[in-house]
Enzyme design. Structure first.
Site, PDB file in Angstrom:
ATOM      1  N   HIS A  64       8.394  17.235 -92.346  1.00 15.54           N
ATOM      2  CA  HIS A  64       9.845  17.110 -92.559  1.00 15.54           C
ATOM      3  C   HIS A  64      10.219  16.650 -93.977  1.00 15.54           C
ATOM      4  O   HIS A  64      11.139  15.856 -94.164  1.00 15.54           O
ATOM      5  CB  HIS A  64      10.439  16.151 -91.540  1.00 15.54           C
ATOM      6  CG  HIS A  64      10.478  16.684 -90.134  1.00 15.54           C
ATOM      7  ND1 HIS A  64      10.487  18.033 -89.839  1.00 15.54           N
ATOM      8  CD2 HIS A  64      10.518  16.040 -88.934  1.00 15.54           C
ATOM      9  CE1 HIS A  64      10.532  18.198 -88.533  1.00 15.54           C
ATOM     10  NE2 HIS A  64      10.553  17.014 -87.952  1.00 15.54           N
ATOM     11  N   HIS A 101      18.100  18.148 -86.726  1.00 14.90           N
ATOM     12  CA  HIS A 101      17.174  17.516 -85.780  1.00 14.90           C
ATOM     13  C   HIS A 101      17.919  16.735 -84.692  1.00 14.90           C
ATOM     14  O   HIS A 101      17.509  15.639 -84.306  1.00 14.90           O
ATOM     15  CB  HIS A 101      16.224  16.591 -86.542  1.00 14.90           C
ATOM     16  CG  HIS A 101      14.881  16.420 -85.899  1.00 14.90           C
ATOM     17  ND1 HIS A 101      14.715  15.813 -84.674  1.00 14.90           N
ATOM     18  CD2 HIS A 101      13.642  16.765 -86.321  1.00 14.90           C
ATOM     19  CE1 HIS A 101      13.429  15.775 -84.367  1.00 14.90           C
ATOM     20  NE2 HIS A 101      12.758  16.366 -85.351  1.00 14.90           N
ATOM     21  N   GLU A 121      15.376  23.099 -82.892  1.00 11.50           N
ATOM     22  CA  GLU A 121      15.400  23.023 -84.348  1.00 11.50           C
ATOM     23  C   GLU A 121      15.168  24.415 -84.947  1.00 11.50           C
ATOM     24  O   GLU A 121      14.034  24.887 -85.003  1.00 11.50           O
ATOM     25  CB  GLU A 121      14.321  22.062 -84.848  1.00 11.50           C
ATOM     26  CG  GLU A 121      14.385  20.671 -84.254  1.00 11.50           C
ATOM     27  CD  GLU A 121      13.097  19.897 -84.487  1.00 11.50           C
ATOM     28  OE1 GLU A 121      12.691  19.746 -85.659  1.00 11.50           O
ATOM     29  OE2 GLU A 121      12.482  19.446 -83.494  1.00 11.50           O
TER      30      GLU A 121
END
Length: 348
Positions: free
Chosen positions: A109, A183, A313
């Site tokens: 991420h 997210h 996502e």
């Protein structure tokens, strides 16, 4: 249609705002701390309003070291690269780049101090048909190890059909890679777990992974596996087939680049339903196993619990830079990365 802007003061000299979008039937709150969706309130089948995402009432919480050490990313805009890159390494034009390692041996991420920890600039949007906010952030060359100065914009809009639309754009001054997502964790009852939530996916393929969630490079059918949601199933029906629950990359049916339905989910108790559309080639379905390491975070005096929310996502495949057979995540100067994702709420 209206938008309310609330200031929560300064953090590191930057003002933290919360923007609440209201179409008269639902409300969405978004903060410039991480370009984060903090709250979505929708009606159940009886018209009772309630929270359907995990998040915090005070947006400054998203910027605390204690929260970011947990790695939850509740509602955050994730970048520069959503999901994982093996060993944090990738090569562009013969040059290898080393990213931060923050997930075992791998990069996750965007690394430590990535997009979700930044204070974005924000501009409210209001018209007869939509209400929203435009968030922008400029990521410096080599921030978190990524080449190129990247300018990213995410436009959040809410319309009269209860559709929350996320339009992404990114440009760069040097060749780089990009993979953005949101997210948010959904829970149609606002508390407890999501194991009774039913899910139906427009995804007949997935990318198999190793024990570290790194793709093997294959694309395989979900048929005959506990990953098959091409027919409706409760999340809890087969979630324990995997040690960490669902945390898998699904390949969306249809043509990548076209806006199409990827999944829908609903709760029989409340009647709340979510339809999920995106232009991306895939999405990560994650069911919140790691919320077990909660460290006291919650809302209204109640801690969020393990399997307390599920994520859809929109993304390119994990570790795409190291798998040339996957859809490319490369972005060149003069090009514009775009993505549209829609979360549409209703009841049944």
């Amino acid at each position: 249609m209206n938008i309310q802007q609330t200031s929560f003061g300064l953090v590191d000299g930057n003002e933290i705002f919360l923007y609440t979008l209201d179409n008269g039937k639902m409300q969405v709150s978004i903060t410039n701390a991480g370009a984060t969706i903090t709250s979505i309130r929708t009606a159940d089948r009886d018209g009772k309003m309630g929270e359907v995402v995990l998040g915090f009432d005070d947006p400054r919480t998203y910027l605390t070291p204690e929260y970011n050490a947990c790695g939850f990313y509740f509602g955050a805009t994730v970048g520069r690269f959503a999901n994982r890159i093996k060993l944090g390494k990738f090569t562009l034009d013969g040059k290898q780049y080393q990213l931060e390692i923050n997930n075992g041996e791998n990069h996750l991420h965007g690394g430590i101090g990535s997009f979700n920890t930044k204070i974005w600039s924000a501009e409210p949007i209001e018209s007869d048909k939509v209400v929203g906010v435009r968030m922008s952030y400029v990521s410096a060359h080599m921030e978190n190890g990524y080449p190129g100065q990247v300018t990213t914009t995410v436009v959040f809009t809410l319309d009269e059909t209860n559709s929350l639309k996320l339009d992404y754009q990114a440009t760069t001054d040097k060749k780089t890679i990009i993979n953005l997502t949101n997210h948010s964790y959904f829970n149609f009852r606002g508390e407890g777990n999501i194991l009774d939530t039913k899910v139906l996916m427009e995804a007949s393929m997935y990318t198999p992974k190793d024990d570290a969630c790194i793709p093997t490079g294959e694309v395989a059918p979900v048929m005959g596996t506990p990953l098959d949601f091409t027919f409706e199933h409760k999340i809890g029906e087969r979630v324990h087939s995997f040690e960490d629950g669902y945390d898998h990359n699904y390949v969306i049916n249809g043509n990548y680049g076209q806006l199409r339905k990827a999944a829908e989910a609903w709760d029989d108790q409340t009647g709340r339903k979510l339809e999920f559309f995106t232009t991306e080639p895939a999405f990560q379905f994650y069911t919140g196993y790691w919320i077990k390491n909660n460290k006291g975070f919650g809302r209204n005096g109640k801690e969020f619990e393990q399997f307390g929310g599920f994520c859809l996502e929109a993304q390119h495949y994990p570790d795409s830079p190291n798998n040339p057979q996957f859809p490319t995540v490369e972005l060149n100067p003069g090009e514009t990365y775009t993505q549209t994702t829609i979360y549409k709420f209703s009841t049944k």
